[in-house]
Design an enzyme around this catalytic site. Structure first.
Site, PDB file in Angstrom:
ATOM      1  N   CYS A 263       0.836  -1.209   0.000  1.00 30.34           N
ATOM      2  CA  CYS A 263       0.000   0.000   0.000  1.00 30.34           C
ATOM      3  C   CYS A 263       0.867   1.253   0.000  1.00 30.34           C
ATOM      4  O   CYS A 263       1.191   1.798   1.052  1.00 30.34           O
ATOM      5  CB  CYS A 263      -0.952   0.005   1.204  1.00 30.34           C
ATOM      6  SG  CYS A 263      -2.049   1.444   1.193  1.00 30.34           S
TER       7      CYS A 263
ATOM      8  N   CYS B  68      -0.632   4.340   1.720  1.00 28.44           N
ATOM      9  CA  CYS B  68      -0.537   4.367   3.186  1.00 28.44           C
ATOM     10  C   CYS B  68       0.816   4.957   3.614  1.00 28.44           C
ATOM     11  O   CYS B  68       0.891   5.817   4.496  1.00 28.44           O
ATOM     12  CB  CYS B  68      -0.684   2.960   3.766  1.00 28.44           C
ATOM     13  SG  CYS B  68      -2.191   2.096   3.256  1.00 28.44           S
TER      14      CYS B  68
ATOM     15  N   CYS C 238       8.371  -1.860 -14.570  1.00 23.16           N
ATOM     16  CA  CYS C 238       7.261  -2.757 -14.229  1.00 23.16           C
ATOM     17  C   CYS C 238       7.691  -4.225 -14.268  1.00 23.16           C
ATOM     18  O   CYS C 238       8.085  -4.741 -15.317  1.00 23.16           O
ATOM     19  CB  CYS C 238       6.108  -2.500 -15.206  1.00 23.16           C
ATOM     20  SG  CYS C 238       4.885  -3.806 -15.270  1.00 23.16           S
TER      21      CYS C 238
ATOM     22  N   CYS D 231       5.692  -6.442 -16.628  1.00 23.01           N
ATOM     23  CA  CYS D 231       6.080  -6.218 -18.031  1.00 23.01           C
ATOM     24  C   CYS D 231       7.337  -7.027 -18.364  1.00 23.01           C
ATOM     25  O   CYS D 231       7.445  -7.618 -19.449  1.00 23.01           O
ATOM     26  CB  CYS D 231       6.343  -4.733 -18.279  1.00 23.01           C
ATOM     27  SG  CYS D 231       4.963  -3.651 -17.831  1.00 23.01           S
TER      28      CYS D 231
END
Length: 454
Positions: free
Chosen positions: A15, A18, A363, A366
């Site tokens: 997260c 967060c 990524c 990817c």
């Protein structure tokens, strides 16, 4: 009394929101101490509490008023934004004004002010005004008085609501005080404020950007500073307004912004480095369709260069600004490399079926896809009707028809139907891609096991 609660979960390493919010929330809590309390609930330790208030995503921010869950917090998530937003929440929905000095102090503010003048405490229109203020207090500043004499200097001779634009944005090109003349309801007052609060040329900030950017917008970015240099700031704004007033009826909105607040966006979206442009404003236009234009000529103090830029824009003579990597000199590999400047030629070739992957260099998904995608391209290399392509979506503008929110995102643009690209939703194995292309392609794919020139 108001209370802002952050609902979060310990142990959510993925997260990022967060992690990003935590230090800003702590800073805001310190700055708001004694004004608005801020609290946190760990939903790992207190799942029942979080469930009771319908918290399902993290982080979630909720505003409590007098012990009741009043609303979700939808303000900015920076320390400055939280402080600014929550200060608005503190106190009454509408401030009571008793003396002329109260009125002057209230409207002499960085933000706009909505003030109602009423004949007495039992006024039906006052009741409607207070109802509207309770609904809109999170976004606008409200005050009221039952002493009608306070409005005399502003021409108020009957019950009336006035919208005071911020004094720092006062200009000879528009009225600083606007009169609301309809019967007060939440709907009519909301529409009046929405249509008039920003005026001809508002100050674009990170807080109001979403409200302003839903339109065709020209923005002049420069060293804007209303706290330290209001005169110098309005020098350039007045030039934008002088020229803009000539084009006001043609559907383009105008704004000024502090270049430092939008450094990342200007660099990423318009290729502008932090030191480019010097002391003069850098002017951009971004349309609702996502088309971008930049003023190449230097901003002249007489405004003539801006005038020429706008004439060219409305005459359709401007070339769109497209963020693009250079077109590769060699592009003979099985997977064709597409950049923004070559997108039209390769992806929108009306004779070819094109499968294109939009990726980001960082990524991981990817990178996992890359060998499979290359194998797919090799198996289809001898087919003259199908192109397997990829584009770095972080370094090139993506056309609006291709909605790319995450990576990798894959689209299929069929020959003859380039205006209707389809998002590929299947599995990422070679056999799945082949099966999809056999179903969707305009020609039966020619599949080879290896490239002929290997």
């Amino acid at each position: 009394a108001e209370l802002l609660i952050l609902f979060f979960k310990i142990g959510l390493p993925w997260c990022g929101h967060c992690k990003k919010l935590a230090p800003d929330f702590e800073t805001a809590a310190t700055r708001l101490k004694g004004t608005v309390p801020l609290a946190k609930v760990d939903c790992t330790a207190s799942p029942d509490t979080c469930g009771r208030f319908g918290v399902t995503g993290y982080p979630t921010l909720k505003i409590f008023r007098n012990g009741e869950d009043a609303s979700s917090y939808d303000g900015p998530r920076s320390a400055d934004g939280i402080v600014h937003f929550m200060k608005k929440q503190a106190g009454p929905n509408s401030v009571t004004l008793r003396r002329e000095a109260d009125l002057e102090a209230f409207v002499n503010h960085f933000d706009a002010s909505v003030v109602g003048f009423f004949s007495g405490p039992d006024s039906g229109q006052l009741a409607e005004f207070l109802k509207a203020a309770s609904v809109m207090r999170e976004h606008f500043r409200f005050a009221h008085t039952i002493d009608m004499t306070l409005g005399l200097k502003h021409g108020v001779d009957t019950e009336r609501v006035l919208l005071f634009r911020p004094p720092r944005l006062s200009s000879k090109f528009e009225e600083s005080v606007l009169r609301f003349t309809e019967t007060i309801t939440t709907h009519t007052l909301r529409r009046f404020i929405r249509d008039n609060i920003f005026g001809m040329c508002p100050h674009l900030t990170n807080e109001n950007r979403d409200k302003l950017k839903g339109q065709d917008l020209l923005t002049a970015y420069y060293d804007l500073d209303y706290l330290q240099n209001p005169k110098g700031t309005n020098y350039w704004r007045n030039r934008v307004m002088k020229v803009g007033s000539q084009f006001a009826s043609q559907g383009l909105s105008f704004a000024v912004a502090n270049r430092r607040d939008f450094v990342d966006e200007l660099e990423e979206e318009f290729g502008l480095g932090a030191s480019d442009g010097g002391d003069l404003p850098f002017v951009t236009i971004r349309t609702q369709q996502g088309f971008k234009y930049t003023m190449r000529e230097e901003f002249t103090r007489d405004g003539k260069s801006l005038e020429r830029f706008l004439e060219d824009y409305f005459a359709g003579r401007l070339k769109r600004y497209i963020k693009s990597e250079p077109i590769p000199e060699k592009n003979k590999g099985p997977v064709k490399v597409v950049v923004a400047e070559s997108f039209e030629e390769i992806v929108n070739d009306p004779e070819k079926d094109v499968l294109i992957e939009f990726y980001a260099p960082w990524c991981g998904h990817c990178k996992s896809l890359e060998p499979k995608y290359k194998e797919l391209a090799e198996q289809l290399y001898s087919d003259p009707n199908i192109v397997i392509a990829k584009m770095d979506a972080t370094a090139n503008d993506v056309p609006q028809a291709f909605d790319v929110q995450g990576f990798p995102t894959i689209y299929f643009a069929q020959a003859g139907k380039k205006d209707q690209p389809k998002r590929y939703e299947g599995a990422h194995e070679v056999k799945d891609f082949i099966k999809y292309l056999k179903r969707e392609s305009s020609h039966v794919p020619v599949v080879s096991r290896v490239r002929e020139d290997l």
